[in-house]
Design a protein around this motif. Structure first.
Motif, PDB file in Angstrom:
ATOM      1  N   LEU A 295      -2.327  -5.965  -9.541  1.00 15.99           N
ATOM      2  CA  LEU A 295      -3.199  -4.813  -9.338  1.00 15.99           C
ATOM      3  C   LEU A 295      -2.528  -3.584  -9.926  1.00 15.99           C
ATOM      4  CD1 LEU A 295      -3.860  -5.511  -5.567  1.00 15.99           C
ATOM      5  CD2 LEU A 295      -5.562  -5.801  -7.375  1.00 15.99           C
ATOM      6  N   ASN A 296      -3.280  -2.807 -10.690  1.00 20.46           N
ATOM      7  CA  ASN A 296      -2.743  -1.574 -11.256  1.00 20.46           C
ATOM      8  C   ASN A 296      -3.638  -0.407 -10.886  1.00 20.46           C
ATOM      9  OD1 ASN A 296      -0.419  -2.516 -12.907  1.00 20.46           O
ATOM     10  ND2 ASN A 296      -2.016  -3.737 -13.877  1.00 20.46           N
ATOM     11  N   PHE A 297      -3.036   0.663 -10.414  1.00 19.51           N
ATOM     12  CA  PHE A 297      -3.760   1.834  -9.949  1.00 19.51           C
ATOM     13  C   PHE A 297      -3.240   3.092 -10.636  1.00 19.51           C
ATOM     14  CE2 PHE A 297      -3.476  -1.214  -6.505  1.00 19.51           C
ATOM     15  CZ  PHE A 297      -4.739  -1.239  -5.945  1.00 19.51           C
ATOM     16  N   ARG A 298      -4.123   4.043 -10.816  1.00 18.57           N
ATOM     17  CA  ARG A 298      -3.722   5.387 -11.203  1.00 18.57           C
ATOM     18  C   ARG A 298      -3.783   6.264  -9.961  1.00 18.57           C
ATOM     19  NH1 ARG A 298      -3.618   5.299 -16.706  1.00 18.57           N
ATOM     20  NH2 ARG A 298      -5.078   3.877 -17.760  1.00 18.57           N
ATOM     21  N   ILE A 299      -2.690   6.964  -9.668  1.00 15.82           N
ATOM     22  CA  ILE A 299      -2.661   7.852  -8.519  1.00 15.82           C
ATOM     23  C   ILE A 299      -3.480   9.087  -8.863  1.00 15.82           C
ATOM     24  CG2 ILE A 299      -1.186   9.164  -6.946  1.00 15.82           C
ATOM     25  CD1 ILE A 299       1.075   7.177  -7.643  1.00 15.82           C
ATOM     26  N   PRO A 300      -4.499   9.393  -8.074  1.00  9.08           N
ATOM     27  CA  PRO A 300      -5.447  10.468  -8.419  1.00  9.08           C
ATOM     28  C   PRO A 300      -4.758  11.811  -8.665  1.00  9.08           C
ATOM     29  CG  PRO A 300      -6.240   9.222  -6.543  1.00  9.08           C
ATOM     30  CD  PRO A 300      -4.842   8.758  -6.792  1.00  9.08           C
ATOM     31  N   ASN A 301      -5.239  12.519  -9.678  1.00 12.38           N
ATOM     32  CA  ASN A 301      -4.798  13.880  -9.971  1.00 12.38           C
ATOM     33  C   ASN A 301      -3.309  13.978 -10.298  1.00 12.38           C
ATOM     34  OD1 ASN A 301      -7.402  15.171  -9.451  1.00 12.38           O
ATOM     35  ND2 ASN A 301      -7.039  14.524  -7.345  1.00 12.38           N
ATOM     36  N   THR A 302      -2.727  12.869 -10.735  1.00 17.67           N
ATOM     37  CA  THR A 302      -1.348  12.855 -11.215  1.00 17.67           C
ATOM     38  C   THR A 302      -1.322  11.977 -12.459  1.00 17.67           C
ATOM     39  OG1 THR A 302      -0.539  10.827 -10.145  1.00 17.67           O
ATOM     40  CG2 THR A 302      -0.613  12.814  -8.793  1.00 17.67           C
ATOM     41  N   LYS A 303      -0.181  11.927 -13.099  1.00 18.43           N
ATOM     42  CA  LYS A 303       0.005  11.008 -14.213  1.00 18.43           C
ATOM     43  C   LYS A 303       0.761   9.760 -13.782  1.00 18.43           C
ATOM     44  CE  LYS A 303      -0.012  14.559 -17.818  1.00 18.43           C
ATOM     45  NZ  LYS A 303       0.746  15.165 -18.960  1.00 18.43           N
ATOM     46  N   ARG A 304       0.875   9.579 -12.487  1.00 16.56           N
ATOM     47  CA  ARG A 304       1.657   8.467 -11.951  1.00 16.56           C
ATOM     48  C   ARG A 304       0.819   7.197 -11.803  1.00 16.56           C
ATOM     49  NH1 ARG A 304       5.876  11.383 -13.427  1.00 16.56           N
ATOM     50  NH2 ARG A 304       6.678  12.808 -11.840  1.00 16.56           N
ATOM     51  N   THR A 305       1.521   6.077 -11.744  1.00 15.65           N
ATOM     52  CA  THR A 305       0.858   4.776 -11.626  1.00 15.65           C
ATOM     53  C   THR A 305       1.535   3.920 -10.562  1.00 15.65           C
ATOM     54  OG1 THR A 305       2.247   3.893 -13.406  1.00 15.65           O
ATOM     55  CG2 THR A 305       0.074   4.745 -14.025  1.00 15.65           C
ATOM     56  N   LEU A 306       0.765   3.016 -10.019  1.00 11.25           N
ATOM     57  CA  LEU A 306       1.231   2.064  -9.007  1.00 11.25           C
ATOM     58  C   LEU A 306       0.810   0.669  -9.428  1.00 11.25           C
ATOM     59  CD1 LEU A 306       2.093   1.038  -6.109  1.00 11.25           C
ATOM     60  CD2 LEU A 306      -0.209   1.711  -5.357  1.00 11.25           C
ATOM     61  N   THR A 307       1.752  -0.253  -9.404  1.00 12.71           N
ATOM     62  CA  THR A 307       1.459  -1.668  -9.647  1.00 12.71           C
ATOM     63  C   THR A 307       1.839  -2.475  -8.414  1.00 12.71           C
ATOM     64  OG1 THR A 307       1.678  -1.614 -12.059  1.00 12.71           O
ATOM     65  CG2 THR A 307       2.109  -3.714 -10.982  1.00 12.71           C
ATOM     66  N   ILE A 308       0.967  -3.380  -8.001  1.00 14.71           N
ATOM     67  CA  ILE A 308       1.249  -4.316  -6.915  1.00 14.71           C
ATOM     68  C   ILE A 308       1.059  -5.725  -7.453  1.00 14.71           C
ATOM     69  CG2 ILE A 308       0.720  -5.036  -4.563  1.00 14.71           C
ATOM     70  CD1 ILE A 308      -0.592  -2.318  -4.110  1.00 14.71           C
ATOM     71  N   ILE A 309       2.111  -6.535  -7.395  1.00 14.41           N
ATOM     72  CA  ILE A 309       2.054  -7.923  -7.845  1.00 14.41           C
ATOM     73  C   ILE A 309       1.940  -8.818  -6.614  1.00 14.41           C
ATOM     74  CG2 ILE A 309       3.267  -9.768  -9.049  1.00 14.41           C
ATOM     75  CD1 ILE A 309       4.593  -7.653 -10.792  1.00 14.41           C
ATOM     76  N   MET A 310       0.837  -9.538  -6.533  1.00 14.30           N
ATOM     77  CA  MET A 310       0.536 -10.400  -5.385  1.00 14.30           C
ATOM     78  C   MET A 310       0.926 -11.834  -5.724  1.00 14.30           C
ATOM     79  SD  MET A 310      -0.944  -8.280  -3.147  1.00 14.30           S
ATOM     80  CE  MET A 310      -2.179  -9.067  -2.093  1.00 14.30           C
ATOM     81  N   LEU A 311       1.839 -12.400  -4.955  1.00 12.87           N
ATOM     82  CA  LEU A 311       2.394 -13.718  -5.252  1.00 12.87           C
ATOM     83  C   LEU A 311       1.891 -14.786  -4.290  1.00 12.87           C
ATOM     84  CD1 LEU A 311       6.148 -12.806  -5.888  1.00 12.87           C
ATOM     85  CD2 LEU A 311       4.310 -13.065  -7.580  1.00 12.87           C
ATOM     86  N   ASP A 312       2.009 -16.028  -4.730  1.00 15.25           N
ATOM     87  CA  ASP A 312       1.832 -17.169  -3.840  1.00 15.25           C
ATOM     88  C   ASP A 312       3.203 -17.802  -3.657  1.00 15.25           C
ATOM     89  OD1 ASP A 312       1.358 -19.738  -2.702  1.00 15.25           O
ATOM     90  OD2 ASP A 312      -0.735 -19.579  -3.312  1.00 15.25           O
ATOM     91  N   THR A 313       3.901 -17.375  -2.602  1.00 16.55           N
ATOM     92  CA  THR A 313       5.266 -17.854  -2.403  1.00 16.55           C
ATOM     93  C   THR A 313       5.300 -19.302  -1.917  1.00 16.55           C
ATOM     94  OG1 THR A 313       5.298 -16.858  -0.183  1.00 16.55           O
ATOM     95  CG2 THR A 313       6.215 -15.560  -2.003  1.00 16.55           C
ATOM     96  N   VAL A 314       4.174 -19.799  -1.395  1.00 18.19           N
ATOM     97  CA  VAL A 314       4.118 -21.207  -1.002  1.00 18.19           C
ATOM     98  C   VAL A 314       4.076 -22.076  -2.263  1.00 18.19           C
ATOM     99  CG1 VAL A 314       2.880 -22.950   0.322  1.00 18.19           C
ATOM    100  CG2 VAL A 314       2.967 -20.579   1.135  1.00 18.19           C
ATOM    101  N   MET A 315       3.299 -21.661  -3.258  1.00 23.74           N
ATOM    102  CA  MET A 315       3.278 -22.363  -4.536  1.00 23.74           C
ATOM    103  C   MET A 315       4.645 -22.299  -5.203  1.00 23.74           C
ATOM    104  SD  MET A 315       0.847 -21.627  -7.859  1.00 23.74           S
ATOM    105  CE  MET A 315      -0.678 -22.004  -6.990  1.00 23.74           C
ATOM    106  N   MET A 316       5.343 -21.191  -5.023  1.00 30.30           N
ATOM    107  CA  MET A 316       6.665 -21.021  -5.626  1.00 30.30           C
ATOM    108  C   MET A 316       7.718 -21.900  -4.962  1.00 30.30           C
ATOM    109  SD  MET A 316       7.281 -16.967  -6.195  1.00 30.30           S
ATOM    110  CE  MET A 316       6.861 -16.162  -7.743  1.00 30.30           C
ATOM    111  N   CYS A 317       7.722 -21.890  -3.631  1.00 30.84           N
ATOM    112  CA  CYS A 317       8.854 -22.442  -2.889  1.00 30.84           C
ATOM    113  C   CYS A 317       8.524 -23.685  -2.072  1.00 30.84           C
ATOM    114  CB  CYS A 317       9.414 -21.387  -1.941  1.00 30.84           C
ATOM    115  SG  CYS A 317      10.012 -19.902  -2.778  1.00 30.84           S
ATOM    116  N   GLY A 318       7.242 -23.950  -1.857  1.00 30.59           N
ATOM    117  CA  GLY A 318       6.846 -25.090  -1.044  1.00 30.59           C
ATOM    118  C   GLY A 318       6.376 -24.660   0.323  1.00 30.59           C
ATOM    119  N   ASN A 319       5.708 -25.564   1.016  1.00 30.68           N
ATOM    120  CA  ASN A 319       5.225 -25.254   2.350  1.00 30.68           C
ATOM    121  C   ASN A 319       6.343 -25.452   3.366  1.00 30.68           C
ATOM    122  OD1 ASN A 319       3.419 -24.553   4.422  1.00 30.68           O
ATOM    123  ND2 ASN A 319       1.742 -25.579   3.366  1.00 30.68           N
TER     124      ASN A 319
END
Length: 342
Positions: A148-172
């Motif tokens: 997910l990528n967002f622009r912080i309103p009324n600024t030139k700043r940005t926010l990124t959120i990376i959503m993972l599946d840690t169960v797929m990564m590491c196992g149940n």
């Protein structure tokens, strides 16, 4: 009314390339807003028998609604274990209504919920939860892992959120038999996700870079640090100067700070656990806050990302703030902060 622009880069099914979606507009409040606000809650998934919710989930949901109204919230991060104890079996499961739609009823929570899967969700049909995105106006679960990528309103700043599946990564993990994930079910899927994550983090020029998953990197509670993530994910968080990692899995609230990365455990949405058996299994002086007491009635985290700082507030369902901390904007070379999201 200000628009918060967000675009989502989806990690599609294994073997396919990630393609960007078009820009979306999230409606914000009527103020001249200069920040992004969100709630983070994990392990809120009720129970599979009447009344399908717990007292902790109900109390936490009510306080989330109040906090979103008073402090503002543009979206919710759902950190996994959305449906206890074995997820859902189909997109038509009544659990979506019984444990989600009929519980988080405050108008202030009628905002996007960005969802990832936990170990209990993987005991059922995660694809059904992904498909529910087409049936709900607020449930946003586009793929097993996504960005997910967002622009912080009324600024030139940005926010990124990376959503993972840690169960797929590491196992149940079987919470009743052993505490550590037992290795990925499909090693190719796991390696593909790690490769995708490494590429996305290396390319990120976001002013604030968050990574979210279900399993903790660091935790002092029952499950403790996740060895798979300590080995594979923590080095990426440190190398690429991630602002914070958010997770659930342990049923309490924790904040740790290690190697300039904030570690948020927000797993108090349905059960509470005061267990601190792994207190000495995290680096010395890194634990800044912990609560899992039943007297809190549950809890969650409110985040506000502004031009130069991110403020995290840990809230109990009883209605008061328990802990607050501030994280700075990423220190990556750029003179004016007007950065290319790609």
């Amino acid at each position: 009314m200000m628009d918060l622009q967000v675009f989502t880069l989806l990690a599609l099914l294994p073997g396919l390339q990630c393609l960007p979606t078009s820009f979306q507009n999230l409606q914000q409040s009527g103020r001249n807003q200069t920040s992004i606000r969100f709630l983070a809650v994990g392990d809120w998934g009720g129970v599979p028998y009447p009344p399908y919710i717990t007292p902790v989930e109900r109390a936490t949901a009510q306080e989330m609604g109040k906090a979103a109204e008073k402090m503002g919230a543009d979206f919710v991060l759902s950190l996994g274990d959305n449906f206890y104890y074995t997820g859902v079996d189909s997109v038509d499961s009544p659990r979506f209504q019984e444990t989600f739609e009929h519980v988080y009823t405050a108008e202030s929570l009628n905002i996007p919920w960005y969802v990832l899967a936990g170990n209990h969700d993987h005991a059922g049909n995660v694809q059904a939860q992904i498909d529910y995105s087409h049936k709900s106006d607020r449930w946003r679960f586009p793929s097993f892992y996504y960005e997910l990528n967002f622009r912080i309103p009324n600024t030139k700043r940005t926010l990124t959120i990376i959503m993972l599946d840690t169960v797929m990564m590491c196992g149940n993990s079987n919470d009743f038999a052993d505490e550590q994930p037992r290795g990925p079910l499909n090693s190719m899927d796991a390696e593909q996700q790690f490769a995708w994550l490494q590429k996305r983090m290396a390319r990120s020029k976001a002013d604030f870079l968050l990574v979210a998953g279900h399993y903790p990197v660091w935790s002092v509670s029952e499950h403790g640090p996740t060895q798979c993530l300590l080995k594979r994910l923590r080095p990426l968080l440190v190398k690429h100067k991630a602002t914070a990692y958010l997770c659930g899995h342990d049923h309490n609230l924790q904040y740790l700070h290690e190697s300039d990365v904030g570690y948020v455990v927000s797993g108090a949405g349905n059960f509470l656990d005061p267990d601190t058996r792994h207190w000495h299994h995290v680096p010395k002086n890194t634990l800044k806050f912990f609560t899992g007491q039943a007297s809190t009635l549950g809890g969650f985290v409110h985040a506000e990302v502004a031009k130069d700082k991110m403020t995290l507030t840990f809230l109990q369902a009883k209605g008061t703030s328990l802990y607050r901390t501030v994280l700075p904007r990423r220190d990556i070379d750029d003179e004016d902060g007007d950065r290319d999201m790609d």
